[in-house]
Design an enzyme around this catalytic site. Sequence first.
Site, PDB file in Angstrom:
ATOM      1  N   ARG A  30      43.138  34.016  41.471  1.00  0.00           N
ATOM      2  CA  ARG A  30      42.683  35.079  40.584  1.00  0.00           C
ATOM      3  C   ARG A  30      41.342  34.746  39.893  1.00  0.00           C
ATOM      4  O   ARG A  30      41.259  34.623  38.668  1.00  0.00           O
ATOM      5  CB  ARG A  30      43.780  35.444  39.581  1.00  0.00           C
ATOM      6  CG  ARG A  30      45.094  35.736  40.284  1.00  0.00           C
ATOM      7  CD  ARG A  30      46.096  36.415  39.423  1.00  0.00           C
ATOM      8  NE  ARG A  30      45.920  37.849  39.409  1.00  0.00           N
ATOM      9  CZ  ARG A  30      46.684  38.675  38.704  1.00  0.00           C
ATOM     10  NH1 ARG A  30      47.644  38.214  37.959  1.00  0.00           N
ATOM     11  NH2 ARG A  30      46.488  39.973  38.752  1.00  0.00           N
TER      12      ARG A  30
ATOM     13  N   ASP B 290      52.268  44.577  45.141  1.00  0.00           N
ATOM     14  CA  ASP B 290      53.279  44.512  44.076  1.00  0.00           C
ATOM     15  C   ASP B 290      54.672  44.914  44.564  1.00  0.00           C
ATOM     16  O   ASP B 290      55.661  44.733  43.845  1.00  0.00           O
ATOM     17  CB  ASP B 290      52.866  45.401  42.890  1.00  0.00           C
ATOM     18  CG  ASP B 290      51.647  44.861  42.160  1.00  0.00           C
ATOM     19  OD1 ASP B 290      51.326  43.676  42.354  1.00  0.00           O
ATOM     20  OD2 ASP B 290      51.010  45.616  41.414  1.00  0.00           O
TER      21      ASP B 290
ATOM     22  N   LYS C  81      52.469  50.521  33.777  1.00  0.00           N
ATOM     23  CA  LYS C  81      51.876  49.392  33.046  1.00  0.00           C
ATOM     24  C   LYS C  81      50.376  49.301  33.313  1.00  0.00           C
ATOM     25  O   LYS C  81      49.574  49.211  32.390  1.00  0.00           O
ATOM     26  CB  LYS C  81      52.562  48.100  33.511  1.00  0.00           C
ATOM     27  CG  LYS C  81      51.845  46.835  33.129  1.00  0.00           C
ATOM     28  CD  LYS C  81      52.599  45.592  33.554  1.00  0.00           C
ATOM     29  CE  LYS C  81      52.298  45.091  34.943  1.00  0.00           C
ATOM     30  NZ  LYS C  81      50.996  44.423  35.108  1.00  0.00           N
ATOM     31  N   ASN C  82      50.013  49.321  34.604  1.00  0.00           N
ATOM     32  CA  ASN C  82      48.620  49.063  34.956  1.00  0.00           C
ATOM     33  C   ASN C  82      47.698  50.248  34.692  1.00  0.00           C
ATOM     34  O   ASN C  82      46.497  50.167  34.936  1.00  0.00           O
ATOM     35  CB  ASN C  82      48.519  48.593  36.417  1.00  0.00           C
ATOM     36  CG  ASN C  82      49.070  47.181  36.557  1.00  0.00           C
ATOM     37  OD1 ASN C  82      49.214  46.460  35.558  1.00  0.00           O
ATOM     38  ND2 ASN C  82      49.396  46.793  37.777  1.00  0.00           N
TER      39      ASN C  82
ATOM     40  N   ARG D  85      57.877  41.639  31.054  1.00  0.00           N
ATOM     41  CA  ARG D  85      56.433  41.906  31.019  1.00  0.00           C
ATOM     42  C   ARG D  85      56.109  43.255  31.654  1.00  0.00           C
ATOM     43  O   ARG D  85      55.132  43.899  31.280  1.00  0.00           O
ATOM     44  CB  ARG D  85      55.682  40.800  31.780  1.00  0.00           C
ATOM     45  CG  ARG D  85      55.545  39.530  30.984  1.00  0.00           C
ATOM     46  CD  ARG D  85      54.582  38.584  31.673  1.00  0.00           C
ATOM     47  NE  ARG D  85      53.430  39.334  32.121  1.00  0.00           N
ATOM     48  CZ  ARG D  85      52.711  39.052  33.198  1.00  0.00           C
ATOM     49  NH1 ARG D  85      53.016  38.020  33.943  1.00  0.00           N
ATOM     50  NH2 ARG D  85      51.677  39.793  33.531  1.00  0.00           N
TER      51      ARG D  85
ATOM     52  N   CYS E 194      50.099  36.392  35.715  1.00  0.00           N
ATOM     53  CA  CYS E 194      51.076  35.906  36.694  1.00  0.00           C
ATOM     54  C   CYS E 194      50.454  34.870  37.630  1.00  0.00           C
ATOM     55  O   CYS E 194      49.291  34.986  38.017  1.00  0.00           O
ATOM     56  CB  CYS E 194      51.580  37.073  37.543  1.00  0.00           C
ATOM     57  SG  CYS E 194      52.976  37.923  36.827  1.00  0.00           S
TER      58      CYS E 194
HETATM   59  N1  EPU Z   1      39.355  38.812  43.490  1.00  0.00           N
HETATM   60  C1  EPU Z   1      38.296  38.000  43.660  1.00  0.00           C
HETATM   61  N2  EPU Z   1      37.400  37.890  42.639  1.00  0.00           N
HETATM   62  C2  EPU Z   1      37.534  38.563  41.475  1.00  0.00           C
HETATM   63  C3  EPU Z   1      38.642  39.426  41.312  1.00  0.00           C
HETATM   64  C4  EPU Z   1      39.544  39.534  42.340  1.00  0.00           C
HETATM   65  O1  EPU Z   1      38.140  37.360  44.695  1.00  0.00           O
HETATM   66  O2  EPU Z   1      36.678  38.407  40.618  1.00  0.00           O
HETATM   67  C5  EPU Z   1      40.338  38.923  44.567  1.00  0.00           C
HETATM   68  C6  EPU Z   1      41.736  38.483  44.116  1.00  0.00           C
HETATM   69  O3  EPU Z   1      41.883  37.085  44.170  1.00  0.00           O
HETATM   70  C7  EPU Z   1      42.602  39.209  45.113  1.00  0.00           C
HETATM   71  C8  EPU Z   1      41.823  40.511  45.344  1.00  0.00           C
HETATM   72  O4  EPU Z   1      40.514  40.284  44.873  1.00  0.00           O
HETATM   73  O5  EPU Z   1      42.639  38.494  46.308  1.00  0.00           O
HETATM   74  C9  EPU Z   1      42.376  41.722  44.648  1.00  0.00           C
HETATM   75  O6  EPU Z   1      42.616  41.440  43.296  1.00  0.00           O
HETATM   76  P1  EPU Z   1      42.396  42.531  42.167  1.00  0.00           P
HETATM   77  O7  EPU Z   1      41.210  42.123  41.356  1.00  0.00           O
HETATM   78  O8  EPU Z   1      42.410  43.901  42.742  1.00  0.00           O
HETATM   79  O9  EPU Z   1      43.686  42.318  41.306  1.00  0.00           O
HETATM   80  P2  EPU Z   1      43.761  42.587  39.777  1.00  0.00           P
HETATM   81  O10 EPU Z   1      42.835  43.677  39.435  1.00  0.00           O
HETATM   82  O11 EPU Z   1      43.688  41.311  39.036  1.00  0.00           O
HETATM   83  C10 EPU Z   1      45.562  44.482  39.819  1.00  0.00           C
HETATM   84  C11 EPU Z   1      46.915  44.656  39.200  1.00  0.00           C
HETATM   85  C12 EPU Z   1      47.890  43.749  39.919  1.00  0.00           C
HETATM   86  C13 EPU Z   1      47.924  44.135  41.395  1.00  0.00           C
HETATM   87  C14 EPU Z   1      46.503  44.030  41.974  1.00  0.00           C
HETATM   88  C15 EPU Z   1      46.411  44.492  43.399  1.00  0.00           C
HETATM   89  C16 EPU Z   1      46.395  45.147  36.904  1.00  0.00           C
HETATM   90  C17 EPU Z   1      46.435  44.699  35.490  1.00  0.00           C
HETATM   91  N3  EPU Z   1      46.845  44.270  37.801  1.00  0.00           N
HETATM   92  O12 EPU Z   1      45.249  43.110  39.647  1.00  0.00           O
HETATM   93  O13 EPU Z   1      49.161  43.970  39.352  1.00  0.00           O
HETATM   94  O14 EPU Z   1      48.764  43.254  42.088  1.00  0.00           O
HETATM   95  O15 EPU Z   1      45.607  44.832  41.189  1.00  0.00           O
HETATM   96  O16 EPU Z   1      46.813  45.787  43.515  1.00  0.00           O
HETATM   97  O17 EPU Z   1      46.017  46.268  37.190  1.00  0.00           O
HETATM   98  C18 EPU Z   1      51.253  43.367  38.492  1.00  0.00           C
HETATM   99  O18 EPU Z   1      51.264  44.460  37.931  1.00  0.00           O
HETATM  100  O19 EPU Z   1      52.231  42.589  38.527  1.00  0.00           O
HETATM  101  C19 EPU Z   1      50.018  42.921  39.139  1.00  0.00           C
HETATM  102  C20 EPU Z   1      49.806  41.671  39.487  1.00  0.00           C
END
Ligand code: EPU
Length: 451
Positions: free
Chosen positions: A149, A337, A50-51, A430, A144
């Site tokens: 976030r 995850d 998915k990601n 999802r 989610c």
């Molecule tokens: N964070 C910040 N500021 C930002 C962005 C992120 O502080 O502007 C923090 C977040 O709050 C968190 C950390 O950074 O504490 C890491 O978050 P990250 O940005 O890496 O998460 P993401 O990119 O939103 C992706 C995956 C998630 C997975 C995470 C961690 C996608 C679409 N989503 O999320 O997948 O859990 O990386 O590996 O790639 C899922 O598939 O169910 C899912 C939630």
Amino acid sequence: MSIEPITAFFGLWDMIKGMEDGKKAAQKLVIEGLGHKRVLSGEISVCGAKNSALKAFAATLLFKEKVRIENVPHIEDIFQMEHILKDIGVLINQEKDAYVLDTTSQISSELPRALSKRLRASIVLTGPLLGRNGSVTFHHPGGCLIGARPIDVFLEGFRALGANVSMKGEAYVLTVPTGGLPGGEFFFHTQSVTGTETLMMAAVLGRGKSVLKNAALEPEIVVLADFLNACGARIRGAGTPTIEVEGVPGLHARGNLFETPPDRIEAGSFLILAALTASDIMIRDCEPRHLESLIYLLKIMGVSLEVGGDFIRVRGGDGRYKAHDIKTHEYPGFPTDLQAPMAVFLTQCEGEAFIFETIFEGRFRYVDDLLRMGAHLRSLDQHRIMIKGPTTLSGKELESPDLRAGLAYIIAALVAEGVSVIHNVYNIDRGYEHIEERLSAVGARIKRVPE
Ligand code: EPU
């Protein structure tokens, strides 16, 4: 004052609304627990990630032609991404698990609010859209409910690469100076997967050089960079903490297609499920080298695994496993995850173990449900829980709080004694394709019925 707090309320509102909208599919899963019987057997194939597919869909905005993406999972998040892309002008054709996205015509710079709030990954579109059109308007994305976030990293990153960031009402507006994104250096205060992908893609069509430091290392980022490089991008260092991008005037698919890699989280969840319920299961079409942390832990906890190039075979054995502490970490550490499925695994292990969730502060929303099922579990704070096993779980009515916990509930329901009902299946759909059919094929008794 930073514009981030001003929109925090709206971000939360959008997430809650997204959850409400998600309830449109009024279906539930009815699952017959196996108790301690190990009856699942056979083969199960892993779908495309998915990601990874979501980011490939976004990356097509860097092209002005048709781009083919293969091995795309049939899941709700992909359908949401499809809706958003169609809304801004992308033509999309689907042939089984391949999608052809045509980005030849004019694409709108405005991401639709209502659709974007249902998909956190919609924020990834801002990078390539900025590179393509020189401007983007978007709202705080949904997704989610697993934590605050925020999107501060994205906004800071865009500024560091030379974009202007402002607000129009509740919308963020990004613009670049004439001639394209100048580029620059950016240090991620927190490693962010989508942040890294977004800024990397924003820089691809820039006019200068961009350097991203403390970048995330997830394999999906490497696959994306490799594809873009094959199409003419100049990205170096993906998969390491420093990524350098030299802007190029345009990309061309040149016959390349994007092959979505196997979903490492799905594979990992199947591995955990198999360790608890199977006599002998072959997990096929996976990428074991993306799952080193889980494989290492399961082995030392006593699970019998045979690991091949693209398969993992799990033999149930006597099912006596030793508890071990888990600490989630950015790749290649233990993935957040897989944290919820691992908690279910720990309820069946001998001894006490801590789970330390270091990435998200909202990922223990399953705790109360596992307690109701009979788990011995204690919350210490919003990042740590303690689990003591083994315990016999009993079937219950459950409602999955997020998509990864959703699969953990299926695992818990299969391990339990008695029947469980999992509501809000949308949350599972999802991220997991036809989950009940695929698990039924290896012997699980699970059916989807209307609410
Ligand atoms: N964070 C910040 N500021 C930002 C962005 C992120 O502080 O502007 C923090 C977040 O709050 C968190 C950390 O950074 O504490 C890491 O978050 P990250 O940005 O890496 O998460 P993401 O990119 O939103 C992706 C995956 C998630 C997975 C995470 C961690 C996608 C679409 N989503 O999320 O997948 O859990 O990386 O590996 O790639 C899922 O598939 O169910 C899912 C939630």
